[in-house]
Design a protein around this motif. Structure first.
Motif, PDB file in Angstrom:
ATOM      1  N   UNK B  45      -4.919   6.957  -6.114  1.00  0.00           N
ATOM      2  CA  UNK B  45      -5.465   7.334  -4.803  1.00  0.00           C
ATOM      3  C   UNK B  45      -6.920   6.966  -4.627  1.00  0.00           C
ATOM      4  N   UNK B  46      -7.487   6.233  -5.603  1.00  0.00           N
ATOM      5  CA  UNK B  46      -8.912   5.890  -5.483  1.00  0.00           C
ATOM      6  C   UNK B  46      -9.136   4.668  -4.595  1.00  0.00           C
ATOM      7  N   UNK B  47      -8.051   3.997  -4.217  1.00  0.00           N
ATOM      8  CA  UNK B  47      -8.195   2.864  -3.294  1.00  0.00           C
ATOM      9  C   UNK B  47      -8.022   1.506  -3.943  1.00  0.00           C
ATOM     10  N   UNK B  48      -7.518   1.473  -5.175  1.00  0.00           N
ATOM     11  CA  UNK B  48      -7.389   0.189  -5.884  1.00  0.00           C
ATOM     12  C   UNK B  48      -6.418  -0.745  -5.167  1.00  0.00           C
ATOM     13  N   UNK B  49      -5.225  -0.210  -4.859  1.00  0.00           N
ATOM     14  CA  UNK B  49      -4.216  -1.035  -4.191  1.00  0.00           C
ATOM     15  C   UNK B  49      -4.702  -1.471  -2.805  1.00  0.00           C
ATOM     16  N   UNK B  50      -5.338  -0.529  -2.119  1.00  0.00           N
ATOM     17  CA  UNK B  50      -5.846  -0.815  -0.779  1.00  0.00           C
ATOM     18  C   UNK B  50      -6.862  -1.958  -0.829  1.00  0.00           C
ATOM     19  N   UNK B  83      -1.685 -18.503  -0.157  1.00  0.00           N
ATOM     20  CA  UNK B  83      -1.033 -19.331  -1.181  1.00  0.00           C
ATOM     21  C   UNK B  83      -2.034 -19.680  -2.295  1.00  0.00           C
ATOM     22  N   UNK B  84      -3.322 -19.498  -2.023  1.00  0.00           N
ATOM     23  CA  UNK B  84      -4.348 -19.740  -3.045  1.00  0.00           C
ATOM     24  C   UNK B  84      -4.781 -18.454  -3.747  1.00  0.00           C
ATOM     25  N   UNK B  85      -4.854 -17.368  -2.970  1.00  0.00           N
ATOM     26  CA  UNK B  85      -5.212 -16.062  -3.537  1.00  0.00           C
ATOM     27  C   UNK B  85      -3.985 -15.184  -3.378  1.00  0.00           C
ATOM     28  N   UNK B  86      -3.157 -15.173  -4.406  1.00  0.00           N
ATOM     29  CA  UNK B  86      -1.819 -14.578  -4.284  1.00  0.00           C
ATOM     30  C   UNK B  86      -1.759 -13.170  -4.868  1.00  0.00           C
ATOM     31  N   UNK B  87      -1.222 -12.285  -4.051  1.00  0.00           N
ATOM     32  CA  UNK B  87      -1.094 -10.875  -4.435  1.00  0.00           C
ATOM     33  C   UNK B  87       0.271 -10.652  -5.067  1.00  0.00           C
ATOM     34  N   UNK B  88       0.274  -9.924  -6.190  1.00  0.00           N
ATOM     35  CA  UNK B  88       1.555  -9.610  -6.833  1.00  0.00           C
ATOM     36  C   UNK B  88       1.771  -8.102  -6.806  1.00  0.00           C
ATOM     37  N   UNK B  89       2.890  -7.694  -6.200  1.00  0.00           N
ATOM     38  CA  UNK B  89       3.181  -6.268  -6.069  1.00  0.00           C
ATOM     39  C   UNK B  89       3.500  -5.609  -7.409  1.00  0.00           C
ATOM     40  N   UNK B  90       3.243  -4.319  -7.429  1.00  0.00           N
ATOM     41  CA  UNK B  90       3.609  -3.548  -8.619  1.00  0.00           C
ATOM     42  C   UNK B  90       5.123  -3.568  -8.824  1.00  0.00           C
ATOM     43  N   UNK B  91       5.840  -3.403  -7.706  1.00  0.00           N
ATOM     44  CA  UNK B  91       7.305  -3.464  -7.796  1.00  0.00           C
ATOM     45  C   UNK B  91       7.766  -4.804  -7.273  1.00  0.00           C
ATOM     46  N   UNK B  92       8.404  -5.601  -8.131  1.00  0.00           N
ATOM     47  CA  UNK B  92       8.798  -6.947  -7.686  1.00  0.00           C
ATOM     48  C   UNK B  92       9.835  -6.894  -6.565  1.00  0.00           C
TER      49      UNK B  92
END
Lengths: 270, 227
Positions: B45-50, B83-92
């Protein structure tokens, strides 16, 4: 009494039909279904609503004025636009607008085509005898397609939000990310109409055709009218469904290719 | 700040709860250069994912801006940026079908249309994590959580992103799969001699020191320089 090929109904004849509701009441009582109240309310509502629209239509038919016909058409269209949203499980800001615009454009376009191109009555398009029933039938079906398509789109986007976002993270445009849900939604909106064309005349006789047969129109004429109406309804449904799905897509995704999932809330919640 | 060599530059990012003035993320500035390996740690809840989602431009930003190679990113260029800065979800997130169907998916997007799916390259990546060529034919619903994350990672890596934004990719995986994923990412990072960078969000302090050369701490939507 027979008037011009059909039997004119008197109030007492309607009352005889109404007595049949006692059969439903008996079943409800016998099986303790607790449906008595709903049955009475539903029957009363149906009678009152139909009588009201009967009087409104009589007034519109007698007035024979462009403005009256247009006013009634606008009211019917807005009610259809709102009703389409009411049947869905989620809301987003602007959904009533999207639905009403889709209903309006699709049904008015198709009705105009039907009256001007098919019936060849462009110069007297405002005659309520054609404009109102045709618009009414198209609205009723378009509304169905729109609410099914809208509901499916919102559902797909919420349930498969992770897939939509995954596509976005890999460089998909918002359209590429949403095309699966968009396709599903349009299919869902159009399938009932296609199914209904498949079985019409086999499983059931369509309402309008039945009405024409009862009023003494020859079966082949009634069938021709029905075919025309089915095509009008099919294209109205397709246009309306595509319209509401595209407008919703534009609202739910912004120009930065972001899915604004927070805009979708469950119906009844703010 | 010297902007030479900066790939991704977040300046004064802020986000608040929609319709309120309550900050979820406040005045976060962060610059990532080629070769950087940055870990962000902090409580739930500290805002990391956000923050990571904001860096990937997945959500609207209320304040501040994100620059790519010192340029603002116009709406039209957002897909190219991602496509250059790609985010990878915690849950695939996997589509229905085989592993290969999933790996081929990005090539249906216009941004990757000039490339072809490279089976040999993908096979060598899979070999590195102990999966043979038959893995490509496996159905998505027969995969374990760890295998699904491997597929999601390979799907992203085959597109040669420059920056990876990793949102706790190993949070629910066992130690051995975690190690596998760390190895795959480290191999991707080292391949181009300091041109690639990663930001790895984790709640595991030990992992942060293993995968990153710089660790920053987040708390209550703010970034604090850490160890």
């Amino acid at each position: 009494m027979t008037v011009d090929g059909y039997i004119e109904l008197k109030a007492w004849q309607v009352a005889i039909a109404a007595s049949l509701v006692l059969l439903n009441a008996a079943i409800s009582l016998g099986l303790q279904l607790g449906l008595g109240r709903s049955l009475v309310v539903a029957s009363m509502r149906m009678v009152v609503q139909l009588l009201l629209i009967g009087y409104v239509l009589r007034w519109v038919f007698q007035s024979d004025s462009v403005l009256t016909v247009l006013a009634l058409a606008v009211i019917m269209t807005i009610i259809a636009g709102v009703a389409a949203v009411r049947r869905t499980e989620r809301r987003y800001p602007g959904v009533y607008w999207a639905s009403s615009v889709s209903v309006l454009v699709s049904s008015w376009l198709v009705t105009s085509f039907g009256i001007a191109a098919v019936l060849q009555k462009a110069d007297t398009w405002y005659e309520p005898q054609y404009a109102i029933p045709i618009l009414g039938m198209i609205l009723g079906n378009t509304l169905n397609g729109i609410s099914l398509g809208l509901n499916r789109l919102e559902d797909e986007l919420v349930v498969h939000r992770n897939l939509v976002e995954m596509s976005l993270t890999l460089g998909a445009t918002s359209w590429e990310a949403a095309r699966g849900p968009v396709r599903q939604a349009v299919r869902t909106g159009m399938i009932p109409m296609i199914n209904s064309m498949m079985v019409t005349g086999i499983v059931s006789l369509p309402g309008m055709m039945t009405g024409q047969l009862l009023s003494g129109v020859s079966p082949l004429q009634a069938v021709k009218y029905q075919i025309v109406i089915m095509f009008l309804i099919a294209s109205g449904t397709a246009l309306g469904t595509v319209g509401v799905v595209l407008l919703s897509f534009r609202r739910l995704f912004n120009r930065n290719h972001q899915f604004q999932s927070g805009l979708l809330t469950a119906a009844g919640h703010k | 700040m010297d902007s030479a060599g900066v790939l991704l530059d977040a300046q004064g990012l802020g986000r608040f709860v929609p319709g309120t003035q309550q900050w979820l993320l406040r005045d976060v500035s962060l610059a990532v250069r080629g070769g950087d390996r940055l870990a962000i740690v902090g409580p739930t809840g500290s805002g990391k994912t956000l923050l990571l989602r904001s860096l990937a431009l997945l959500d609207p930003i209320d304040e501040g801006r994100v620059l790519w190679l010192s340029q603002t990113i116009s709406a039209r260029l957002v897909p190219a940026f991602r496509s250059q800065a790609t985010y990878l979800h915690q849950r695939p997130a996997l589509i229905e079908g085989t592993v290969e169907d999933n790996l081929r998916l990005p090539f249906t997007f216009r941004i990757h249309a000039h490339q072809d799916f490279d089976r040999r390259r993908v096979a060598s990546m899979l070999e590195m994590v102990g999966r043979g060529a038959d893995f490509l034919a496996r159905s998505w619903h027969d995969l374990s959580g760890g295998e699904a994350q491997i597929v999601a990672l390979v799907r992203a890596l085959q597109l040669n992103p420059t920056v990876l934004l990793l949102d706790e990719p190993t949070a629910s995986l066992d130690a051995s799969t975690t190690q596998t994923i760390e190895r795959l990412i480290s191999h991707w990072h080292e391949r181009t001699n300091g041109k690639r960078a990663l930001i790895w969000v984790t709640h595991d302090r030990q992992q942060s020191t293993r995968v990153a050369q710089r660790v920053v701490q987040m708390n209550a939507g703010k970034l604090l320089e850490g160890t």
